[in-house]
Design a protein around this motif. Structure first.
Motif, PDB file in Angstrom:
ATOM      1  N   ALA A 240     -74.776  17.252  80.356  1.00 63.93           N
ATOM      2  CA  ALA A 240     -74.495  18.515  79.675  1.00 63.93           C
ATOM      3  C   ALA A 240     -74.048  18.274  78.234  1.00 63.93           C
ATOM      4  CB  ALA A 240     -73.424  19.299  80.435  1.00 63.93           C
ATOM      5  N   ASP A 241     -73.174  17.283  78.036  1.00 62.82           N
ATOM      6  CA  ASP A 241     -72.755  16.922  76.678  1.00 62.82           C
ATOM      7  C   ASP A 241     -73.966  16.553  75.827  1.00 62.82           C
ATOM      8  OD1 ASP A 241     -70.067  17.205  77.397  1.00 62.82           O
ATOM      9  OD2 ASP A 241     -69.842  15.075  77.898  1.00 62.82           O
ATOM     10  N   ALA A 242     -74.847  15.737  76.408  1.00 63.66           N
ATOM     11  CA  ALA A 242     -76.007  15.251  75.661  1.00 63.66           C
ATOM     12  C   ALA A 242     -76.985  16.375  75.343  1.00 63.66           C
ATOM     13  CB  ALA A 242     -76.715  14.152  76.452  1.00 63.66           C
ATOM     14  N   LEU A 243     -77.142  17.319  76.261  1.00 64.19           N
ATOM     15  CA  LEU A 243     -78.081  18.409  76.014  1.00 64.19           C
ATOM     16  C   LEU A 243     -77.671  19.215  74.787  1.00 64.19           C
ATOM     17  CD1 LEU A 243     -80.601  19.984  76.914  1.00 64.19           C
ATOM     18  CD2 LEU A 243     -79.039  21.503  78.156  1.00 64.19           C
ATOM     19  N   GLY A 244     -76.381  19.479  74.645  1.00 65.16           N
ATOM     20  CA  GLY A 244     -75.922  20.214  73.474  1.00 65.16           C
ATOM     21  C   GLY A 244     -76.328  19.526  72.183  1.00 65.16           C
ATOM     22  N   ARG A 245     -76.127  18.217  72.134  1.00 66.44           N
ATOM     23  CA  ARG A 245     -76.500  17.462  70.930  1.00 66.44           C
ATOM     24  C   ARG A 245     -78.012  17.479  70.718  1.00 66.44           C
ATOM     25  NH1 ARG A 245     -72.702  13.942  73.406  1.00 66.44           N
ATOM     26  NH2 ARG A 245     -74.384  12.549  74.120  1.00 66.44           N
TER      27      ARG A 245
END
Length: 200
Positions: free
Chosen positions: A27-32
């Motif tokens: 989820a963190d990576a998707l935002g970026r």
């Protein structure tokens, strides 16, 4: 400077963190990844769980974030605002506005609410209410069982084989974001035209 005001991806996902960090990290990576591809975010609002992680990943990288949340859910999901928030009166209004603002949809792992949102937006596509990409981020094989269920529905004759492609499964955040641009709308959908009904 905040970008992506007119190019928002709607993300459906859990309002809780997982006990398995692989889901939280995705989820963190998707935002970026969304910001790097010049997308912003429209989502269900609040700052908890995977929802909050995606929103902060976009906002902290100068991406545009729009949260849409019913008044009643603020008691459960909190009143943390990341970016801009619209308060609405019902779940139906929330989903309608998310659809209107979105250029595409990505579903991450989640519970009943996430599954309901994903399958409803897929149904809307099948009925030609919209023709937007629908991508599933299948982190850790979370949605393998859903893929199997769709295959079973095709086998039983309940879903046209071509309509299976309404939902595109991806394994990584990078693949999920890239799949938006490569998405092809199936030609096997119902071909309906939706207009304002004339009173009889």
């Amino acid at each position: 400077m905040t970008h992506n005001n007119d190019n928002l991806v709607c993300v459906f996902c859990a309002s809780h963190d997982s006990t398995n960090p692989i889901y939280n990290e995705a989820a963190d990576a998707l935002g970026r990844e969304l910001v790097q591809a010049d997308y912003g975010l429209v989502y269900g609002g609040g700052g908890h769980g995977l929802m909050g992680r995606v929103a902060r990943g976009v906002f902290d990288n100068n991406g545009s974030v729009l949260g849409i949340i019913p008044h009643s859910l603020t008691k459960y999901e909190g009143t943390v605002e990341i970016g801009r928030t619209i308060l609405v009166d019902s779940m139906h209004e929330r989903k309608q506005l998310m659809n209107e603002h979105a250029t595409a949809f990505i579903a991450l792992p989640g519970g009943f609410g996430t599954l309901e949102e994903l399958l409803e937006i897929a149904t809307w596509s099948m009925l030609c209410i919209h023709s937007k990409p629908i991508i599933v981020l299948n982190t850790n094989g979370y949605y393998n069982a859903l893929g199997d269920m769709i295959d079973k529905a095709v086998e039983a004759g309940f879903v046209k084989p071509g309509n299976k492609e309404i939902i595109v499964m991806c394994d990584t955040p990078q693949e999920a974001v890239a799949a938006i641009k490569s998405y092809t709308v199936p030609t096997t959908r119902y071909g309906l035209t939706w207009t304002t009904a004339t009173p009889i």
